[in-house]
Design a protein around this motif. Structure first.
Motif, PDB file in Angstrom:
ATOM      1  N   SER A  41     -19.515  18.340  29.365  1.00  0.00           N
ATOM      2  CA  SER A  41     -18.834  17.879  30.579  1.00  0.00           C
ATOM      3  C   SER A  41     -17.344  17.678  30.385  1.00  0.00           C
ATOM      4  N   ASP A  42     -16.900  17.841  29.119  1.00  0.00           N
ATOM      5  CA  ASP A  42     -15.482  17.679  28.787  1.00  0.00           C
ATOM      6  C   ASP A  42     -14.981  16.275  29.145  1.00  0.00           C
ATOM      7  N   LEU A  43     -15.803  15.277  28.829  1.00  0.00           N
ATOM      8  CA  LEU A  43     -15.453  13.880  29.076  1.00  0.00           C
ATOM      9  C   LEU A  43     -15.447  13.118  27.755  1.00  0.00           C
ATOM     10  N   PRO A  44     -14.643  12.048  27.647  1.00  0.00           N
ATOM     11  CA  PRO A  44     -14.667  11.235  26.433  1.00  0.00           C
ATOM     12  C   PRO A  44     -16.047  10.629  26.216  1.00  0.00           C
ATOM     13  N   ARG A  45     -16.442  10.521  24.963  1.00  0.00           N
ATOM     14  CA  ARG A  45     -17.776   9.984  24.656  1.00  0.00           C
ATOM     15  C   ARG A  45     -17.938   8.566  25.188  1.00  0.00           C
ATOM     16  N   THR A  46     -16.880   7.761  25.111  1.00  0.00           N
ATOM     17  CA  THR A  46     -16.972   6.380  25.608  1.00  0.00           C
ATOM     18  C   THR A  46     -17.214   6.362  27.116  1.00  0.00           C
TER      19      THR A  46
END
Length: 249
Positions: A41-46
């Protein structure tokens, strides 16, 4: 931009990120790890971790053995959408069934099959009926062919994986033969099942635009013994039914 606009923009961003996570999970029924979701999703893991926890609290996703998958809450929402589709189409399906004295079905497109959403049974003693939730392969069912006719040749080959399973002696097992039939379906808007998924069962189907995200088709299944005599009448009545539904959505 004022404070209210900032709040709206922030809320929209959260929704977009949550939707991205759900789309990532769509094709993975066995679930994915947080790390895989973050990459896909190309999102930060946090961010993914925080959103997954929020979605899990609403039963939109479920976490089991370290993997996240779509949850029961989302399934209930999907069923509500199907109910809306059935509610919109049912009065017209009932009128069509009364006109033809045949069963009328509403089908939804799935990845590699069609699924029955709603049915109005025929009032005749010999009739074709099924249970909502029943599934049929795309290439041997009238509604399935209606959906396949919307695909280009390459997508169709990928969808069928280049092979077509045989259900009856009438089943199309050649991609070339299926492509030729779908060419006719694109011209007429009508798709046909001539005892291809089950013996003594024929059907005519058309796509119907209900105004929802999913794609639906109306089908009229008929015992083969009656099909030849009533085919033209069914086609005309089915066209009129679809036009009425689409005019009122």
């Amino acid at each position: 931009m004022n404070e209210s606009d900032d709040i709206i923009e922030g809320g929209s961003q959260v929704i977009a990120r949550a939707a991205s996570i759900l789309r990532t999970l769509e094709d993975s029924p066995q679930g994915l790890t947080i790390a895989v979701i973050a990459r896909a999703s190309d999102l930060p893991r946090t961010t993914v971790t925080r959103l997954v926890r929020a979605l899990e609290a609403e039963q939109i996703v479920d976490t089991c053995t370290g993997k996240v998958r779509l949850g029961a809450g989302l399934i209930r929402l999907a069923r509500a959408v199907h109910f809306d589709a059935a509610a919109l189409a049912r009065p017209h399906m009932e009128a069509l069934s009364r006109t033809l004295h045949e069963t009328v079905d509403l089908w939804i497109e799935r990845e590699d099959h069609v699924e029955l959403v709603a049915e109005v049974p025929s009032d005749q003693e010999v009739r074709i009926v099924a249970v909502p939730g029943s599934r049929l392969p795309l290439h041997v069912s009238a509604p399935g062919k209606a959906f396949l006719a919307e695909l280009d040749e390459m997508r169709l080959i990928r969808c069928t994986e280049g092979r077509l399973d045989r259900c009856t002696t009438n089943s199309l097992t050649s991609v070339d033969a299926l492509l030729a039939e779908l060419k006719t379906t694109r011209k007429t808007g009508i798709s046909v099942d001539l005892e291809e998924h089950a013996e003594d069962v024929c059907a005519i189907s058309m796509l119907v635009q209900i105004g929802l995200t999913d794609r639906y088709a109306i089908a009229v299944p008929v015992p083969a013994r009656r099909f030849g005599k009533t085919r033209k009448q069914i086609e005309q009545a089915l066209r009129a039914c679809v036009e009425e539904i689409e005019a009122r959505r």
